[in-house]
Design an enzyme around this catalytic site. Structure first.
Site, PDB file in Angstrom:
ATOM      1  N   PRO A 103     -31.043 -27.436  18.711  1.00 48.56           N
ATOM      2  CG  PRO A 103     -31.395 -28.834  20.539  1.00 48.56           C
ATOM      3  CD  PRO A 103     -30.311 -28.297  19.648  1.00 48.56           C
ATOM      4  CB  CYS A 104     -33.965 -23.323  18.197  1.00 48.64           C
ATOM      5  SG  CYS A 104     -32.376 -22.811  18.826  1.00 48.64           S
TER       6      CYS A 104
END
Length: 410
Positions: free
Chosen positions: A79-80
């Site tokens: 998750p970025c």
């Protein structure tokens, strides 16, 4: 079965696709408590339920009963948020890489280095590779080079942005994928198999028409959910006045409805409604009360409908709230797209024969029924009638002005 190490597993969108292609999740790592509870509800995969930074690579291997070099594939979508569409406008490249949330990229590389899987797949938002803002992608590529230099491996990453709708998913969803093998075998991403019916050249060349929302949902009760799925809030009663396949733009000076808004002054997904004979737009994880896509019957999508649009296996069940289901499903990878890529990894990189038939491909349900009726705009919205200004153009809106001020100040 082939063995996979799964990082940032979420509800298991990638894993369900690899499972359909003949892989078994030897170990999964996920920190979200709701995701972990729902994973255990649906699968008996060994699960490390906490922040990946709290687990050593050896703990991950031990939990999966693996030794370095044994896993057939490492999969995960770190998750970025810094590399999302909004993150594109961050003040500078270093600002996004220094964001603590980008450390998930480093964690993925650490497990790749220590576990040395035969192949790997990394998925991320397409903002990771935006031209001129691709420092996240460069960080990954440089990290893989460093692993090769230190271990003598030959991971050669192949990168491509894919739209899930072009591979049979009844949802338009763009993501970036990195795929590679430890021994440097070349990898070719599969050619698209589906296209829009307007793509005459594609249809003539043998491509199939996009799978549609009707293909995904046509056998499910149209009036499911009752009050739980009613669109509430300020704009809920306006939704029935918008034809399926349209959004708030219907009620602008350039649309066919009443001039209630300015052109392109709202998010595209504001009051966005599914069209039966087209793929869904991207399912979001945490939409606001007026953010779609909504069902053509003027309601929110049920948990099962969300899963169908993400091509999850039909045996997935949930014991959490609908909003929690939306978050889990909206953060996932469409499982059919994962299945397509997993089969190519088997064939091209692992040398394992793979069935041509896709297990998660939605059936074709024939011609969709006619569009739903459109209702008059409720009187409570008539005060909005007027000559509304359009958006001034790309780079000239309020957000762009704020960014320019910040750049001038800092």
């Amino acid at each position: 079965m082939l063995k996979a190490i799964s990082l940032f597993t979420g509800i298991g969108g990638l894993d369900f696709g690899f499972e359909a292609a003949g892989f078994s999740t030897a170990v999964a790592v996920e920190m979200d408590a709701v995701a972990c509870r729902e994973l255990r509800r649906n699968r008996d995969w060994p699960l490390l339920a906490d922040d990946i930074h709290k687990f050593s690579s050896q703990q991950i291997l031990d939990t999966g009963g693996l030794v370095p070099g044994e896993a057939d594939v490492l999969i995960g979508g770190p998750p970025c948020q810094p590399f999302s569409k909004s993150g594109y406008w961050a003040g500078g490249d270093a600002a996004r890489l220094s964001d603590p949330r980008s450390s998930t990229l480093e964690a993925y590389l650490r497990v790749l280095r220590d576990c040395r899987p035969k192949t790997f797949l990394l998925e991320n938002v397409h903002g990771l590779a935006f031209k001129g803002k691709d420092e996240g992608l460069k960080f990954l590529l440089e990290g893989i080079q460093s692993i090769n230099k230190g271990l003598g491996t030959n991971y050669i990453p192949y990168c491509k942005k894919l739209n899930a709708a072009e591979y049979g998913v009844p949802q338009s969803r763009e993501r970036v994928f990195l795929i590679g093998s430890r021994d440097g075998k070349p990898f070719r991403f599969p050619e698209r198999t589906h296209c829009t019916t307007d793509d005459v050249e594609g249809i003539d060349s043998g491509l199939m028409a996009y799978k549609t929302a009707w293909d995904a949902l046509g056998d499910l009760p149209a009036d499911a959910g009752g009050d739980e799925l009613r669109v509430k809030g300020k704009w809920g009663e306006l939704l029935p006045s918008i034809p399926e396949g349209n959004n708030y733009l219907w009620h602008t000076g350039r649309g066919g409805g009443m001039p209630l808004f300015g052109w392109r002054t709202r998010y595209w997904s504001f009051l966005l409604k599914l069209k039966k004979d087209q793929p869904s737009w991207t399912i979001q994880a945490q939409p606001g009360p007026a953010i779609g896509p909504f069902h053509w019957r003027n309601r929110m999508l049920s948990g099962r409908e969300l899963c169908r649009l993400q091509t999850f296996p039909d045996n997935i069940t949930f014991g959490c709230s609908r909003s929690e289901v939306q978050k889990l499903v909206g953060n996932a990878v469409p499982s059919l797209l994962a299945e397509v890529l997993a089969l190519e990894i088997k064939r091209q990189l692992l040398g394992v024969p793979a069935d041509a038939a896709l297990k998660l491909l939605p059936p074709s349900r024939g011609v969709a029924p006619p569009p739903e009726p459109v209702y008059p705009v409720p009187e409570k919205y008539h005060h909005l009638l007027g000559d509304h200004a359009d958006h001034p153009g790309e780079g000239r809106g309020r957000g762009a002005a704020v960014r320019q001020i910040e750049q001038d100040l800092f």
